[in-house]
Design an enzyme around this catalytic site. Structure first.
Site, mmCIF file in Angstrom:
data_model
loop_
_atom_site.group_PDB
_atom_site.id
_atom_site.type_symbol
_atom_site.label_atom_id
_atom_site.label_comp_id
_atom_site.label_asym_id
_atom_site.label_seq_id
_atom_site.Cartn_x
_atom_site.Cartn_y
_atom_site.Cartn_z
ATOM 1 C CB CYS A 156 -2.888 6.326 2.354
ATOM 2 S SG CYS A 156 -4.111 5.333 3.203
ATOM 3 C CD GLU B 139 -2.931 -1.216 0.396
ATOM 4 O OE1 GLU B 139 -3.196 -0.178 -0.235
ATOM 5 O OE2 GLU B 139 -3.529 -2.286 0.212
HETATM 6 P P1 NAP Z 1 8.195 4.986 4.784
HETATM 7 O O1 NAP Z 1 9.279 5.921 5.110
HETATM 8 O O2 NAP Z 1 8.288 4.192 3.542
HETATM 9 O O3 NAP Z 1 8.082 4.019 6.055
HETATM 10 C C1 NAP Z 1 7.121 3.013 6.136
HETATM 11 C C2 NAP Z 1 7.637 1.887 7.007
HETATM 12 O O4 NAP Z 1 8.748 1.259 6.379
HETATM 13 C C3 NAP Z 1 8.122 2.337 8.367
HETATM 14 O O5 NAP Z 1 7.781 1.358 9.326
HETATM 15 C C4 NAP Z 1 9.634 2.391 8.184
HETATM 16 O O6 NAP Z 1 10.338 2.254 9.384
HETATM 17 C C5 NAP Z 1 9.849 1.195 7.290
HETATM 18 N N1 NAP Z 1 11.084 1.221 6.525
HETATM 19 C C6 NAP Z 1 11.844 2.282 6.177
HETATM 20 N N2 NAP Z 1 12.906 1.868 5.433
HETATM 21 C C7 NAP Z 1 12.798 0.523 5.334
HETATM 22 C C8 NAP Z 1 13.584 -0.487 4.692
HETATM 23 N N3 NAP Z 1 14.685 -0.191 4.017
HETATM 24 N N4 NAP Z 1 13.195 -1.778 4.787
HETATM 25 C C9 NAP Z 1 12.067 -2.102 5.455
HETATM 26 N N5 NAP Z 1 11.292 -1.188 6.084
HETATM 27 C C10 NAP Z 1 11.640 0.105 6.012
HETATM 28 O O7 NAP Z 1 6.783 5.670 4.706
HETATM 29 P P2 NAP Z 1 6.164 6.751 5.705
HETATM 30 O O8 NAP Z 1 6.803 8.039 5.369
HETATM 31 O O9 NAP Z 1 6.189 6.235 7.096
HETATM 32 O O10 NAP Z 1 4.633 6.738 5.266
HETATM 33 C C11 NAP Z 1 4.048 7.729 4.470
HETATM 34 C C12 NAP Z 1 3.600 7.150 3.161
HETATM 35 O O11 NAP Z 1 2.788 6.001 3.378
HETATM 36 C C13 NAP Z 1 2.748 8.105 2.348
HETATM 37 O O12 NAP Z 1 3.266 8.177 1.064
HETATM 38 C C14 NAP Z 1 1.372 7.472 2.306
HETATM 39 O O13 NAP Z 1 0.656 7.700 1.130
HETATM 40 C C15 NAP Z 1 1.667 6.030 2.482
HETATM 41 N N6 NAP Z 1 0.531 5.366 3.110
HETATM 42 C C16 NAP Z 1 -0.218 4.522 2.363
HETATM 43 C C17 NAP Z 1 -1.297 3.879 2.943
HETATM 44 C C18 NAP Z 1 -2.148 2.923 2.161
HETATM 45 O O14 NAP Z 1 -2.929 2.210 2.760
HETATM 46 N N7 NAP Z 1 -2.026 2.881 0.869
HETATM 47 C C19 NAP Z 1 -1.607 4.095 4.292
HETATM 48 C C20 NAP Z 1 -0.818 4.975 5.012
HETATM 49 C C21 NAP Z 1 0.263 5.604 4.404
HETATM 50 P P3 NAP Z 1 10.904 3.562 10.168
HETATM 51 O O15 NAP Z 1 9.722 4.386 10.532
HETATM 52 O O16 NAP Z 1 11.595 3.000 11.341
HETATM 53 O O17 NAP Z 1 11.821 4.264 9.190
#
Ligand code: NAP
Length: 532
Positions: A302, A263
């Site tokens: 999101c 997602e």
């Molecule tokens: P993110 O930076 O990609 O982080 C998401 C998760 O991935 C966090 O738990 C993060 O941990 C972890 N992570 C980071 N680097 C990683 C790696 N190399 N390997 C494995 N895991 C890793 O995203 P975000 O900034 O938290 O979230 C915002 C985005 O999520 C927005 O773009 C939004 O649209 C999207 N979103 C989508 C939905 C949906 O249902 N489609 C719902 C909510 C949000 P850490 O926090 O410890 O870095």
């Protein structure tokens, strides 16, 4: 003078059936309004392979020994635990997510509601141990040899890597169908808001309502988690497109065929009927929904509306109507009674939103900017508060950034279109989104738009005057309905009622004699079946 405040305590992880505190200083979690440190998280020093093995073997075996009805009862018990401690969760959400009560409810009550929905739906699956997919199919002229498709719980673990914006709902909307399917869960919450997830897991574990190994939580770095995944495990990721790319190309997915649900981000749209007028109900409904979507959780959803498409002749009137309502939105400390919109989850996110806004402004003008109004009870030098901004573009077919860059905050862009075909073409420039809402009093237009938009979206949400007080909201994800979207939205599918169980089951065809398939039916409902 250097600060003498000691670092906040480390939140323990729950793995291998026991609480374990990570080593090292850990990563800090902050109050995004006051700037104070609340807690720390660390996954350093954990034996992750052992944690996954424990969940897979002990948790999975115990869950699969139960029927769907019995696992549904477990979900009901989790609901009771969480309901009893809701006040604590609201306090944590205020402190760590900076949300007003109404926005915390979307996460906390939304998560509990989703769990109870699956508890009810699972109850209806009764005492079965596996699910039948369709009827028996004759394989030749003689009906004696037939094929029966069945769904059996995957004998692995479900790893959830979650985003920061829904520490409660993001856990439970995934855990409910996983646990109901008989698959143990390991959740890794986003660091910035990990506290609420960690506390909820702690309460459920301490209440002893789930078998050992059914639910584990790892807070802090994600390092090593993906490496632990084995062929029958699944991973469900919610977050940015950049991290999604890393997950998809990890050997667990690319080489070991670990099933993967993504997602990711999304440029969701709202579309006003070309026949709408300024005074029409459809016009008013669009304005109301856009304002709600821009401001609930400070736009950190999101599913939030990012692009608004209106007939060219209604562009100015729509801008004025949305701007007038945004002007009434008070921004600041969520603890203050008059505040309607709290903060973003961190200063880093506030910086990201401002940087994204600057990018959008290269192709759009500013129609409303709330930033000149002082924050209520919050220091702008400390608080991660960002006021709502409505941008506008009258030539969106020439735009690129506006259809490509998701600003994860209280920001949306109004765009003018000339006819229905152009509006649909512009919406498609988002390259696949979670949801598009359509505002119209004309069922024929809604039907036409829905058919055209469905292949590009996980959900089409039509708001007409007859459902004005009934519809569930553009951005609200209901457990009964599908959540996910094609293309840049990640290509994933979640929820949709019992459809969600498909991700946690393997579909197989059993080709056998009628007598053997009868015996299979009996075994599948007897309570002894399918224990790998
Ligand atoms: P993110 O930076 O990609 O982080 C998401 C998760 O991935 C966090 O738990 C993060 O941990 C972890 N992570 C980071 N680097 C990683 C790696 N190399 N390997 C494995 N895991 C890793 O995203 P975000 O900034 O938290 O979230 C915002 C985005 O999520 C927005 O773009 C939004 O649209 C999207 N979103 C989508 C939905 C949906 O249902 N489609 C719902 C909510 C949000 P850490 O926090 O410890 O870095």
């Amino acid at each position: 003078m250097p600060s003498t405040t000691p670092p906040a305590p480390l939140l323990p992880n729950f793995v291998e059936g026991r609480w374990q505190t990570g080593t090292g200083p850990g990563l800090p979690l902050f109050d995004p309004v006051l700037g104070t440190e609340l807690a720390r998280v660390s996954s350093a020093g954990l034996n992750l392979p052992a944690a996954f093995a424990f969940a897979r073997e002990q948790g999975g075996r115990a869950l699969r020994a139960l029927s769907y009805r019995e696992r549904a009862a477990l979900l009901g018990a989790v609901v009771d635990v969480l309901q009893a401690r809701k006040d604590d969760y609201y306090a944590i959400a205020t402190a760590n997510s900076g949300t007003v009560t109404r926005d915390s409810a979307v996460d906390i009550d939304g998560g509990i509601f989703t769990l109870s929905t699956y508890a009810r739906q699972g109850e209806r699956l009764g005492d079965a141990r596996c699910l039948r997919d369709g009827d028996r199919i004759r394989m030749g002229k003689d009906p004696l040899f037939q094929s029966q498709h069945i769904l059996t719980p995957t004998p692995g673990v479900a790893l959830f890597i979650n985003a920061f914006n829904f520490p409660s709902w993001g856990l439970w909307e995934k855990a409910a169908p996983a646990l109901l399917s008989g698959v143990p869960v390991i959740v890794k919450p986003a660091t910035a808001t990990a506290w609420l997830t960690q506390r909820m897991v702690q309460d459920v574990v301490d209440a002893g309502v789930l078998p050992p190994g059914a639910l584990s939580v790892v807070c802090g770095s994600s390092a090593g988690l993906m490496d632990c995944l084995q062929p029958f495990d699944v991973v469900s990721f919610t977050g940015s497109a950049d991290t999604a790319r890393i997950i998809r190309s990890h050997p667990a997915v690319a080489e070991r065929s670990v099933r993967c649900n993504i997602e990711a981000d999304s440029l969701n749209s709202a579309l006003l009927d070309p026949a709408a007028t300024e005074g029409s109900e459809a016009f008013g409904l669009l304005v109301k929904e856009v304002v709600r979507e821009m401001t609930v959780k400070s736009g950190q959803k999101c599913t939030a509306i990012r692009r608004i498409f209106v007939p060219r002749e209604l562009f100015d009137a729509t801008a004025q109507a949305i701007g007038a309502q945004l002007a009434r939105v008070t921004v600041g400390n969520p603890r203050h009674g008059s505040v309607r919109m709290g903060s973003l989850v961190s200063r880093e996110q506030a910086d990201n939103v401002r940087a994204g806004l600057a990018q959008l402004k290269t192709e759009a003008g500013v129609l409303f900017d709330g930033s000149s109004v002082p924050l209520v009870d919050a220091d702008p030098a400390v608080a991660a508060c960002v006021a709502p901004t409505l941008l506008g573009c009258t030539e969106p077919s020439r735009a690129d950034v506006l259809h490509r860059v998701e600003v994860f905050g209280p920001v949306a862009t109004l765009m003018a279109y000339d006819d229905e075909a152009q509006a649909l073409e512009l919406i498609a420039r988002g390259e696949g989104s979670l949801v598009c809402s359509v505002y119209s009093a004309d069922p024929a237009f809604v039907a036409r738009a829905a058919l055209a938009l469905a292949p590009l979206h996980g959900r089409v949400h039509a708001v007409s005057p007859d459902v004005a007080s009934l519809h569930t909201g553009h951005g609200n994800v209901m457990p009964q309905s599908l959540h996910g979207g094609p293309g840049r939205a990640g290509g994933g599918e979640e929820l949709g009622g019992l459809r969600a169980l498909g991700f946690y089951h393997r579909r197989s065809a059993v080709q056998a004699s009628t007598a053997a398939l009868d015996a299979l039916d009996a075994l599948a409902t007897s309570g002894h079946a399918f224990q790998p």
